[in-house]
Structure formats: C-alpha cells, structure tokens
Design an enzyme around this catalytic site. Structure first.
Site, PDB file in Angstrom:
ATOM      1  CB  SER A  96      -0.910   0.006   1.235  1.00  0.00           C
ATOM      2  OG  SER A  96      -1.835  -1.053   1.178  1.00  0.00           O
ATOM      3  CE  LYS A 171      -5.321  -1.071   1.643  1.00  0.00           C
ATOM      4  NZ  LYS A 171      -4.089  -1.847   1.704  1.00  0.00           N
ATOM      5  CE  LYS A 239       2.073   2.599   4.644  1.00  0.00           C
ATOM      6  NZ  LYS A 239       1.507   1.682   3.594  1.00  0.00           N
TER       7      LYS A 239
END
Length: 296
Positions: A96, A171, A239
C-alpha cells in the site's frame, strides 16, 4: 507452474506466498528476517539470499513492503530489482503506497521492458490467511489478464480498475472508509460504556442492523477485551491516510473527516500504539474521554 519472487514475507506476505506455493507455483521468498523465509521453505517454497538473485529467474516479482520509500529503494536505481528482471516479466506491487509512487515505479518498469501492476489488497491478516483478500489492480489491461490467475490465488475479489496508480487510489479510499468506521465504532463503544450498557449485547445488536459493518464483525471482540494483536498495524494505517491526504491535496479534494481521523491515528501512534492493531484507535478515544471500556 510460474516462478514467482516474493519480496516481503510479513504478516500479510507470508500467507500470501504460501497460498501461491499450495497452488503449484515455484515461489522464491525474500525477507530481511530469516524466520519467515524458513517458514516458506517448510511450506514448499524456496529462499533466496537477496532480491536480485530471486528476480533474475522469476516470471513474476511480487513486492509486499511497508511504504513507498521501501518499494522504490528495492525496485529502482541502477542496482534495483528492475535492473535484474527479464524483459517481459511481471512486477506486481501489492504494497500500500502512494499513487504517485506507483506511477513512478510503473514508468521505470516499462522503460526496461517489465510489465507493471499496482495491486494493493484489503482484508488484513485474516484475509491473507484465508486467501480471500480483495485485490485492486492498476496497469495495462493486457498485463492484468496475464496476472489474474496468480492474483486469484490470493484473493476472491480481484478487479481491474484502470491505468497505473488506479489500484493504489482505490486502496487509499478503502483505508479512508476503514479508518472512519474504526473511529466511529470506538466512539460508540465509549459512549455506550458511559451509560453502563452491556457492550457485547450492544455490539451484536448494532452488527445486526444498518450500522452493521466488518469492523464490528471482526474487531469488536478484541476492542472490548483490549486485545490488539496486530492484523494491520496502526502506524501503517496512519501512513496510508498520509498518502491519501497528499493525493487529495493534489486533486484539490476536501476530506474533512479523513483529515481528523488521520490526526487521531497520528496521536495514537505518538502515544505508543503504532505497533498495535489499527483497532487500537479505540485507546485514543478512551484517552480523550478518560475512560477504559475494558474496566467497570
């Protein structure tokens, strides 16, 4: 049988690689810590001394790494993995990372004759173990068609979404929704605790109605017990929201709730919860309310 170099055998990567072995592929694992490599070998895979060795013989290189700098450090540069891959091989990044980073890696791959896909996943450790992840894929459609049989081993929902970076964009949206739901579930639990409502019963009622969601189904028991063994670390979710907000600023999109949840994740990380499961966002809501739902 396809020879697959799998770089990054963490809590998600190891079970994903093991599923590929079980499906009959020749999987060569690369990981900094030897323990996961040994586990892959016991499952029938192989281990490589480094990523370059694994990539040289691979038809497919899969990366499953923590963040954009990690993927770029491994893949790019004169001595990066891309420089050691065969022309026509596939690079599938299932990490990701930022959509802009995914596009950079894809451009570099195409420049050396490697076909790239960004294919991040959702479903956490439980989904990786069960092989029922949701896989969001960006890149050329023809590359997706080549890779789909490999991706289908690891996920039950595998979707092509558009050009390079599209998978990471979806995502990022996924992570926005999941973080928002975790925050709202946390707030609901603390609110109910304040009124001495029986929390297990209340969560079962909520899960059966319109408020039902996967966070309640999969995370509420651990949240009630204050058990936060990481299926997906809070610091990684923070993050992901940082990447999301950067992308949103570039597109001039306002994400007021997402910005607030990102701040709360950052605060939880600063309080020492970064290595816990992302459902430990509950601890930050408890701190703000001076409550602990695990105690009466």
């Amino acid at each position: 049988m396809t020879t697959i170099a799998f770089i990054g055998l963490g809590v998600m990567g190891l079970p994903m690689a093991t599923h590929l072995v079980a499906a009959g592929h020749d999987v060569v694992g690369v990981n900094r810590r030897p323990g996961p490599r040994d586990q892959l070998v016991r499952a029938g895979g192989r281990a490589a001394a480094d990523a370059h060795e694994a990539a040289t013989e691979a038809d497919v290189v899969i990366t499953m790494l923590p963040d954009s700098p990690d993927v770029e450090a491994v893949m790019l540069g004169d001595d990066g993995v891309l420089a050691h891959m065969r022309k026509g091989a596939l690079h599938i990044d299932m990490s990701s990372i930022a959509p802009s980073s995914a596009r950079r890696v894809a451009e570099s791959a195409r420049a050396v004759g490697v076909e790239p896909l960004d294919a991040p996943v959702s479903g956490g450790q439980a989904g990786a173990l069960a092989g029922n992840l949701s896989v969001m894929v960006g890149g050329e459609r023809s590359t997706f068609d080549r890779a789909e049989p490999v991706l289908a081993v690891m996920g039950t929902t595998v979707r092509y979404l558009g050009p390079s970076g599209s998978g990471q964009t979806v995502k990022a949206a996924n992570q926005l929704v999941v973080a928002g739901i975790i925050e709202l579930v946390s707030e609901a639990l603390v609110f109910l605790h304040a009124y001495d409502v029986d929390l297990p019963t209340a969560t079962s009622v909520l899960a059966g109605g319109l408020a039902g969601n996967r966070v309640l189904d999969l995370k509420s028991a651990g949240m009630l017990a204050h058990e936060f063994e990481p299926g997906f670390r809070l610091e990684l979710h923070h993050k992901d929201l940082t990447n999301l907000l950067d992308a949103a600023r570039s597109a001039e999109v306002a994400l007021p709730v997402g910005s607030l949840v990102a701040q709360l994740l950052g605060a939880a990380k600063a309080q020492g919860s970064g290595a816990l499961d992302h459902s430990a966002l509950l601890l930050e809501v408890e701190r703000l309310s001076a409550r602990n739902i695990a105690r009466r």
